[in-house]
Design an enzyme around this catalytic site. Structure first.
Site, PDB file in Angstrom:
ATOM      1  N   HIS A  74      -5.960 -28.895  48.508  1.00 33.40           N
ATOM      2  CA  HIS A  74      -4.806 -30.138  47.935  1.00 33.40           C
ATOM      3  C   HIS A  74      -4.536 -31.011  49.307  1.00 33.40           C
ATOM      4  O   HIS A  74      -4.281 -32.124  49.020  1.00 33.40           O
ATOM      5  CB  HIS A  74      -3.764 -28.922  47.618  1.00 33.40           C
ATOM      6  CG  HIS A  74      -2.541 -29.909  47.204  1.00 33.40           C
ATOM      7  ND1 HIS A  74      -1.002 -29.660  47.568  1.00 33.40           N
ATOM      8  CD2 HIS A  74      -2.468 -31.050  46.251  1.00 33.40           C
ATOM      9  CE1 HIS A  74      -0.422 -30.701  46.945  1.00 33.40           C
ATOM     10  NE2 HIS A  74      -1.264 -31.473  46.133  1.00 33.40           N
ATOM     11  N   GLU A  77      -7.069 -33.623  49.360  1.00 33.07           N
ATOM     12  CA  GLU A  77      -6.868 -34.580  48.162  1.00 33.07           C
ATOM     13  C   GLU A  77      -5.890 -35.712  48.672  1.00 33.07           C
ATOM     14  O   GLU A  77      -6.189 -36.921  48.298  1.00 33.07           O
ATOM     15  CB  GLU A  77      -6.478 -33.984  46.789  1.00 33.07           C
ATOM     16  CG  GLU A  77      -6.099 -34.711  45.862  1.00 33.07           C
ATOM     17  CD  GLU A  77      -4.917 -34.296  44.918  1.00 33.07           C
ATOM     18  OE1 GLU A  77      -3.845 -35.223  44.793  1.00 33.07           O
ATOM     19  OE2 GLU A  77      -4.892 -33.208  44.510  1.00 33.07           O
ATOM     20  N   HIS A  78      -4.852 -35.394  49.237  1.00 33.12           N
ATOM     21  CA  HIS A  78      -3.830 -36.259  49.715  1.00 33.12           C
ATOM     22  C   HIS A  78      -4.408 -37.388  50.863  1.00 33.12           C
ATOM     23  O   HIS A  78      -4.350 -38.652  50.828  1.00 33.12           O
ATOM     24  CB  HIS A  78      -2.511 -35.632  50.241  1.00 33.12           C
ATOM     25  CG  HIS A  78      -1.600 -35.185  49.347  1.00 33.12           C
ATOM     26  ND1 HIS A  78      -0.302 -35.504  49.157  1.00 33.12           N
ATOM     27  CD2 HIS A  78      -1.880 -34.200  48.064  1.00 33.12           C
ATOM     28  CE1 HIS A  78       0.276 -35.085  48.190  1.00 33.12           C
ATOM     29  NE2 HIS A  78      -0.521 -34.115  47.503  1.00 33.12           N
ATOM     30  N   GLU A 154       6.350 -31.682  48.110  1.00 34.58           N
ATOM     31  CA  GLU A 154       5.896 -31.562  46.642  1.00 34.58           C
ATOM     32  C   GLU A 154       5.965 -30.011  46.070  1.00 34.58           C
ATOM     33  O   GLU A 154       6.196 -29.747  45.049  1.00 34.58           O
ATOM     34  CB  GLU A 154       4.290 -31.894  46.604  1.00 34.58           C
ATOM     35  CG  GLU A 154       3.695 -31.823  45.351  1.00 34.58           C
ATOM     36  CD  GLU A 154       2.306 -32.292  45.526  1.00 34.58           C
ATOM     37  OE1 GLU A 154       1.599 -32.398  44.510  1.00 34.58           O
ATOM     38  OE2 GLU A 154       1.874 -32.777  46.396  1.00 34.58           O
TER      39      GLU A 154
END
Length: 461
Positions: A74, A77-78, A154
């Site tokens: 994750h 991905e950012h 998030e």
């Protein structure tokens, strides 16, 4: 096309017509890069995805030689949006905003995808920018630390959503120590602990030519797509002349799942209890997946479903109530969800389970099968009006299923499902050990009888 089309990893070229006269083509380059397209007649836009079959389940704990990579999928991905040797983060954003396009990414449990949707004339730009992001991200150390805080926010936002929090606890309860039971985004602890070097290693080990799958649906010329992808990957320094086989697909044999817990309660002083109840389901390649779709449609997907009619319409016990059945390479779930007042949570859980047991005992009617077929077929046809759905279908076909089934083949498979098929599958589900996860002003005592009745032993089949 008549029947599903297999996607052998060793086959270099494949081309066929699918429902609606779309043209599907697939090329496997000598380097192992796989490029798939679906040219849709009359389309004026296209959706493109750059995929790797690496998700949260593939992260590893620390050992003597390597730091933990938990949370790195994750995180990465950012970071791929934060700049390359050629483009800043703003440059990447402007590239798509300036043409009215959309771009984003998704991290899942078994894959990661970077995607964009643009007009047909802007597809070459999308290929260039996504290829640059995919191959040449800087993973700048300052940006890394900034994004660590963003990801923590998030995760905090998701934690404040009781349905999201309950869903995470449900996966942990059903799947136990299996990697699919971990949260996709990581936890605050893993995100704080993961290092830039660990993410950089994860990037280098998994973003290689034979890991890459490119899928495009809509207004696309396959030969031009292959040429553009090749040009921009080689321009980034990838040597596509080195022969390599595509990474193998995952093992699709059902894993030996030991559930994590029977009941998982997270106390929160909120107005509703968000409740998940369920058990293991089917793997993605199980031949009964279509039967599962029919069962789910009849039982809990839609306003005419048994669950909705009994819990909401007849009794008024919940506003939102449904069932769902996600499937992965070696495991799956069958789950029931409801949001209700704390005083009604125990009753709702009992009623949901009773409805499932009734379906398993008494089966379904031919009329329910017919309605489910209409619902599934219509929903599929409507979804395929969107190039996003078609692009994702290509990605899942290549990465997970190893075959492509168009709308007509899907309808044929649904038409073969019988009431006996549905009842037998429902019976196999209720015989399995159930877990319950809830977030709200409630306690385990409220649900003790529900889980005890459903799971007399953890050794149930």
């Amino acid at each position: 096309m008549n029947g599903a089309v297999d996607f052998p990893l060793e086959r270099a070229e494949l081309s066929f017509r699918a429902a609606g006269d779309s043209l599907v083509r697939r090329s496997v380059l000598p380097s192992g890069v796989r490029i798939l397209s679906e040219q849709v007649p009359g389309a004026r836009s296209a959706t493109i995805g750059f995929w790797v079959a690496v998700g949260s389940r593939d992260e590893q704990p620390a050992d003597a030689r390597h730091p933990s990579t938990f949370g790195s999928t994750h995180f990465l991905e950012h970071l791929l949006f934060k700049g390359t040797q050629k483009r800043t983060a703003l440059d990447i954003a402007v590239s798509f905003d300036a043409v009215g396009g959309e771009h984003n990414a998704m991290t899942a449990k078994e894959y990661t995808c970077y995607y964009a949707k643009v007009q047909d004339r802007d597809l070459p730009m999308a290929v260039e920018v996504l290829a640059d992001m995919f191959t040449s991200s800087l993973l700048d150390r300052d940006e890394f630390e900034n994004e660590r805080d963003v990801i923590l926010e998030e995760i905090a936002m998701a934690g404040d959503d009781p349905a999201d929090a309950a869903n995470e606890r449900f996966f942990e309860a059903v799947l136990g120590g299996h990697p699919l039971g971990r949260p996709i985004g990581g936890s605050p602890e893993t995100i704080r602990a993961v290092t830039r070097d660990a993410v950089w290693d994860h990037y280098g080990e998994n973003y290689r030519p034979n890991d890459l799958v490119v899928t495009v649906a809509g207004a696309v010329d396959h030969d031009a797509l292959v040429a553009a992808v090749t040009t921009h990957l080689e321009g980034a320094g990838w040597d596509l002349g080195i022969a390599a086989s595509p990474v193998p697909r995952r093992n699709n044999q059902p894993a030996d799942i030991v559930r994590g817990s029977a009941i998982s309660i997270t106390q929160k002083p909120i107005e509703q209890v968000n409740l998940y109840l369920g058990t293991t389901g089917l793997v993605a390649t199980d031949e009964r997946r279509v039967t599962m779709s029919v069962l789910n449609a009849i039982f809990g997907a839609g306003m005419s479903s048994r669950l909705f009619q009994e819990i909401r319409e007849r009794r008024g016990l919940a506003y939102s109530v449904y069932s769902f059945a996600p499937a992965y390479s070696d495991a799956g779930l069958f789950g029931l969800y409801a949001g209700c007042a704390p005083a009604k949570a125990g009753q709702v859980a009992e009623l949901m389970l009773d409805e499932l047991r009734t379906l398993a005992r008494d089966g379904v009617t031919p009329l329910e099968i017919e309605r489910a077929a209409g619902q599934l077929g219509g929903a599929s046809a409507l979804a395929l009006e969107d190039s996003d759905t078609r692009m994702s279908r290509l990605g899942r076909a290549e990465i997970t299923l190893g075959e492509f089934a168009d709308l007509d083949e899907g309808l044929r498979r649904i038409a073969r499902v019988t009431p006996d098929d549905v009842r037998a599958l429902a019976q196999s589900i209720v015989d399995r050990p159930f877990s319950l996860a809830a977030v709200g002003a409630t306690s385990a005592d409220v649900f003790a009888n529900v889980v005890d009745v459903a799971t007399p032993t953890d050794d149930a089949a």
